[in-house]
Design an enzyme around this catalytic site. Structure first.
Site, PDB file in Angstrom:
ATOM      1  N   LYS A  47       0.809  -1.215   0.000  1.00  0.00           N
ATOM      2  CA  LYS A  47       0.000   0.000   0.000  1.00  0.00           C
ATOM      3  C   LYS A  47       0.845   1.269   0.000  1.00  0.00           C
ATOM      4  CE  LYS A  47      -3.904  -2.008  -0.344  1.00  0.00           C
ATOM      5  NZ  LYS A  47      -4.792  -1.856  -1.491  1.00  0.00           N
ATOM      6  N   SER A 261      -1.582 -12.533   4.367  1.00  0.00           N
ATOM      7  CA  SER A 261      -2.007 -12.475   2.955  1.00  0.00           C
ATOM      8  C   SER A 261      -0.872 -12.964   2.044  1.00  0.00           C
ATOM      9  CB  SER A 261      -2.466 -11.075   2.555  1.00  0.00           C
ATOM     10  OG  SER A 261      -1.390 -10.174   2.495  1.00  0.00           O
TER      11      SER A 261
HETATM   12  C1  LIG Z   1      -1.949  -7.162   3.798  1.00  0.00           C
HETATM   13  C2  LIG Z   1      -2.535  -6.987   2.437  1.00  0.00           C
HETATM   14  N1  LIG Z   1      -2.369  -7.932   1.526  1.00  0.00           N
HETATM   15  C3  LIG Z   1      -2.923  -7.840   0.305  1.00  0.00           C
HETATM   16  C4  LIG Z   1      -3.703  -6.781  -0.061  1.00  0.00           C
HETATM   17  C5  LIG Z   1      -4.371  -6.801  -1.413  1.00  0.00           C
HETATM   18  O1  LIG Z   1      -4.043  -5.775  -2.265  1.00  0.00           O
HETATM   19  P1  LIG Z   1      -5.084  -5.128  -3.252  1.00  0.00           P
HETATM   20  O2  LIG Z   1      -5.904  -4.138  -2.476  1.00  0.00           O
HETATM   21  O3  LIG Z   1      -4.242  -4.477  -4.295  1.00  0.00           O
HETATM   22  O4  LIG Z   1      -5.968  -6.201  -3.821  1.00  0.00           O
HETATM   23  C6  LIG Z   1      -3.880  -5.763   0.878  1.00  0.00           C
HETATM   24  C7  LIG Z   1      -4.708  -4.624   0.601  1.00  0.00           C
HETATM   25  O5  LIG Z   1      -5.826  -4.667   0.302  1.00  0.00           O
HETATM   26  C8  LIG Z   1      -3.299  -5.862   2.159  1.00  0.00           C
HETATM   27  O6  LIG Z   1      -3.463  -4.908   3.105  1.00  0.00           O
END
Ligand SMILES: Cc1ncc(COP(=O)(O)O)c(C=O)c1O
Length: 317
Positions: A47, A261
């Site tokens: 982010k 994630s």
């Molecule tokens: C920890 C984490 N992993 C993955 C994502 C996924 O990214 P995106 O919003 O680009 O789908 C986010 C944000 O949403 C996140 O905060």
């Protein structure tokens, strides 16, 4: 390296080969696995790119003028990253977050000068979104970047994250991203559809009812406007436990300490590796840093307790 401000130190993240995580059969087929280590930015998440892009977009469109203030309902990675960029550019920032968000996260953004407005704890993230929208309606000084509908979000991955991967690994065959807002996956898919259409983009998505912090299940009934799932090779469902275990395995076998994630994208990458053609090169996005989850027990906590701790933690994107 010399910069004018910390917010310029974005992107250019490394690809690190982590073949040790592959099963022996995949290694024998000449398959390679790489982590795109996004957790190395100023706030330890992907982010950092998004927040910069969102603020740049508002400034470019002339919407963020002197006297205006940034307002966003987020307590997670986007909030932290907005706090860094806003501080570095002297832009006032207000974050709306549920009253029960952990003190660690409040302290982080407060230390960077952001103002926190509490929304009712029992209404979770939806309550924060409603309150932020009401505030923006009532007071014209507020400007909201809204990463869910703002095309600057996928665009930054199309013009930075994706080309970085292709430059560092021209032989790339597969990229796996997590689905939060969908910005990363959509931006990657748009770039590779144009520049190297043979590359497959897979997305990691939590199973319905499972919490993988930062990711969202489309079954929850909300598909962000920026998400274009038809560009993907497919979405693979992962549960919370596998995500945590994969994040732990990554830390212990490679020294890359990442959050749940990332564990989810790694788990999907390993599934893709099982059926991949010989000599495939698979990249997964290591989205954010593991130190953010110590209080939830990521390092060595009991798995059941950690699942419970993250269960209440629905507001991290
Ligand atoms: C920890 C984490 N992993 C993955 C994502 C996924 O990214 P995106 O919003 O680009 O789908 C986010 C944000 O949403 C996140 O905060």
């Amino acid at each position: 390296m010399r910069y004018e401000q910390i917010g310029e130190v974005i992107g250019g993240t490394p690809l690190i080969r982590v073949d040790a995580l592959l099963p022996e059969a995949a290694r024998a087929k000449g398959i390679h696995l790489f982590a795109k280590v996004e957790l190395l930015g100023p706030t330890g998440s992907i982010k950092d790119r998004t927040a910069k892009a969102l603020i740049d977009d508002l400034l470019f469109k002339g919407l963020l003028t002197p006297g205006k203030e940034l307002l966003e309902p987020t307590s997670g990675n986007t909030g932290a990253a907005l706090a860094v960029h806003a501080a570095a550019r002297s832009i006032p920032l207000t974050l709306v977050m549920p009253a029960n968000v952990t003190e660690e996260r409040r302290a982080f953004v407060r230390a960077l000068g952001a103002t926190i407005i509490d929304s009712p704890a029992d209404q979770g993230s939806n309550g924060a979104v409603l309150l932020a929208r009401a505030m923006a309606k009532a007071d014209a000084k507020y400007v909201s970047p809204d990463q869910y509908s703002n095309q600057a979000n996928p665009k930054v991955h199309e013009v930075t994250t994706a080309p970085e991967i292709l430059t560092d690994l021209p032989e790339v065959d597969v990229v796996v991203a997590g689905l939060g807002t969908g910005g990363t996956a959509t931006g990657l898919a748009r770039f590779f559809a144009r520049e190297k259409p043979s590359v497959k983009i897979w997305a990691a998505e939590p199973m319905p009812g499972e919490k993988v912090t930062g990711l969202r299940s489309l079954e929850d009934g909300f598909t962000p406007e920026v998400m274009e799932t038809e560009l993907l090779a497919g979405r693979v469902l992962v549960n919370s436990r596998d995500s945590i275990m994969a994040a732990r395995a990554l830390a212990r076998s490679s020294g890359i300490l990442a959050g749940p994630s990332t564990g989810a994208t790694l788990a999907v990458a390993l599934r893709v590796a099982r059926d991949a053609a010989p000599n495939s090169n698979i990249v997964f996005i290591a989205c954010d840093a593991g130190w953010k989850y110590f209080s939830a027990g990521l390092g060595d906590g009991n798995l059941d307790e950690m699942e419970d701790a993250l269960e209440g933690d629905v507001f991290w994107w």
